[in-house]
Design an enzyme around this catalytic site. Structure first.
Site, short mmCIF file in Angstrom:
data_model
loop_
_atom_site.label_atom_id
_atom_site.label_comp_id
_atom_site.label_asym_id
_atom_site.label_seq_id
_atom_site.Cartn_x
_atom_site.Cartn_y
_atom_site.Cartn_z
N HIS A 108 -4.34 1.48 7.76
CA HIS A 108 -2.97 2.02 7.74
C HIS A 108 -2.86 3.17 6.74
O HIS A 108 -2.33 4.24 7.06
CB HIS A 108 -2.01 0.88 7.40
CG HIS A 108 -0.57 1.28 7.29
ND1 HIS A 108 0.39 0.81 8.15
CD2 HIS A 108 0.08 2.10 6.41
CE1 HIS A 108 1.57 1.34 7.81
NE2 HIS A 108 1.40 2.11 6.75
N GLU A 109 -3.39 2.94 5.53
CA GLU A 109 -3.26 3.96 4.47
C GLU A 109 -4.15 5.16 4.74
O GLU A 109 -3.75 6.30 4.49
CB GLU A 109 -3.55 3.36 3.09
CG GLU A 109 -2.64 2.19 2.68
CD GLU A 109 -1.14 2.47 2.82
OE1 GLU A 109 -0.71 3.63 2.76
OE2 GLU A 109 -0.41 1.49 3.02
N HIS A 141 -2.53 7.48 7.05
CA HIS A 141 -1.53 8.35 6.40
C HIS A 141 -2.18 9.65 5.91
O HIS A 141 -1.56 10.71 5.97
CB HIS A 141 -0.90 7.66 5.19
CG HIS A 141 0.29 6.80 5.50
ND1 HIS A 141 1.42 7.28 6.13
CD2 HIS A 141 0.55 5.50 5.25
CE1 HIS A 141 2.32 6.31 6.25
NE2 HIS A 141 1.81 5.20 5.72
N CYS A 193 5.82 -0.26 7.23
CA CYS A 193 5.51 0.90 6.39
C CYS A 193 6.74 1.28 5.58
O CYS A 193 7.85 1.29 6.12
CB CYS A 193 5.09 2.06 7.30
SG CYS A 193 4.70 3.57 6.41
N LEU A 194 6.54 1.59 4.30
CA LEU A 194 7.66 1.98 3.44
C LEU A 194 8.34 3.26 3.94
O LEU A 194 9.50 3.49 3.64
CB LEU A 194 7.17 2.19 2.00
CG LEU A 194 6.70 0.93 1.26
CD1 LEU A 194 6.08 1.30 -0.08
CD2 LEU A 194 7.84 -0.07 1.07
N GLY A 203 0.83 -1.19 0.00
CA GLY A 203 0.00 0.00 0.00
C GLY A 203 0.86 1.24 0.00
O GLY A 203 2.02 1.20 0.44
N GLN A 243 3.06 9.95 1.32
CA GLN A 243 4.36 9.25 1.36
C GLN A 243 5.25 9.63 0.19
O GLN A 243 6.45 9.36 0.22
CB GLN A 243 4.15 7.73 1.36
CG GLN A 243 3.52 7.23 2.66
CD GLN A 243 3.42 5.72 2.64
OE1 GLN A 243 2.45 5.16 2.15
NE2 GLN A 243 4.45 5.06 3.15
#
Ligand code: CO
Length: 154
Positions: free
Chosen positions: A131-132, A135, A89-90, A47, A52
């Protein structure tokens, strides 16, 4: 399509700011979505949210193994249960923690052409959606870790 640079938590304020709703479903949005998908796949993530890559818009891409989902202006309209499981997470490379998320969520969103749709997700998809969407509200998942020491898994 092009890949974009992923912002790292602690280095970029954009990850802690609230993103704005998309109002124009135009070519610029389509390029953003294409670039986000390419960036996510190249990074082997499941995701990615626009903040991000330093874009303060409410845009998310997710692929938990069932194909690409493009999710714009998402809103959680229902959630049930609670599951504590691994998350990463990236924007927080090299770390993973256990986090509690709903077992089920129902999300209202828009596709790239501005059509409203509903996504229902259980378990891992519910986790990815939460999670997304976090963000987009400037919340990086590590803020939801209950116990930084005992819940760290890598
Ligand atoms: Co993330």
């Amino acid at each position: 399509m092009a890949t974009r640079k992923i912002m790292i938590y602690g280095q970029e304020d954009v990850l802690e700011k609230k993103a704005k709703p998309v109002t124009k479903f135009d070519d610029r949005l389509h390029t953003l979505l294409d670039d986000m998908a390419e960036t996510m796949y190249e990074s082997e993530g499941v995701g990615l949210a626009a903040p991000q890559i330093a874009v303060r818009r409410r845009v998310v891409v997710i692929d938990v193994g069932d194909g690409l989902m493009e999710i714009i202006n998402p809103e959680i309209i229902e959630s049930k249960g609670a599951v504590k499981d691994a998350e990463a997470c990236l924007s927080v490379p090299g770390e993973a923690y256990m986090v509690t998320r709903p077992e089920y969520v129902k999300v209202k969103a828009f596709d790239r052409d501005g059509n409203e749709f509903i996504i229902e997700g259980h378990d891992f998809l519910a986790r990815a959606l939460c999670h997304e969407i976090d963000h987009l509200d400037g919340i990086v998942y590590v803020k939801r870790v209950e116990d930084k020491k005992n819940d760290r898994i890598s």
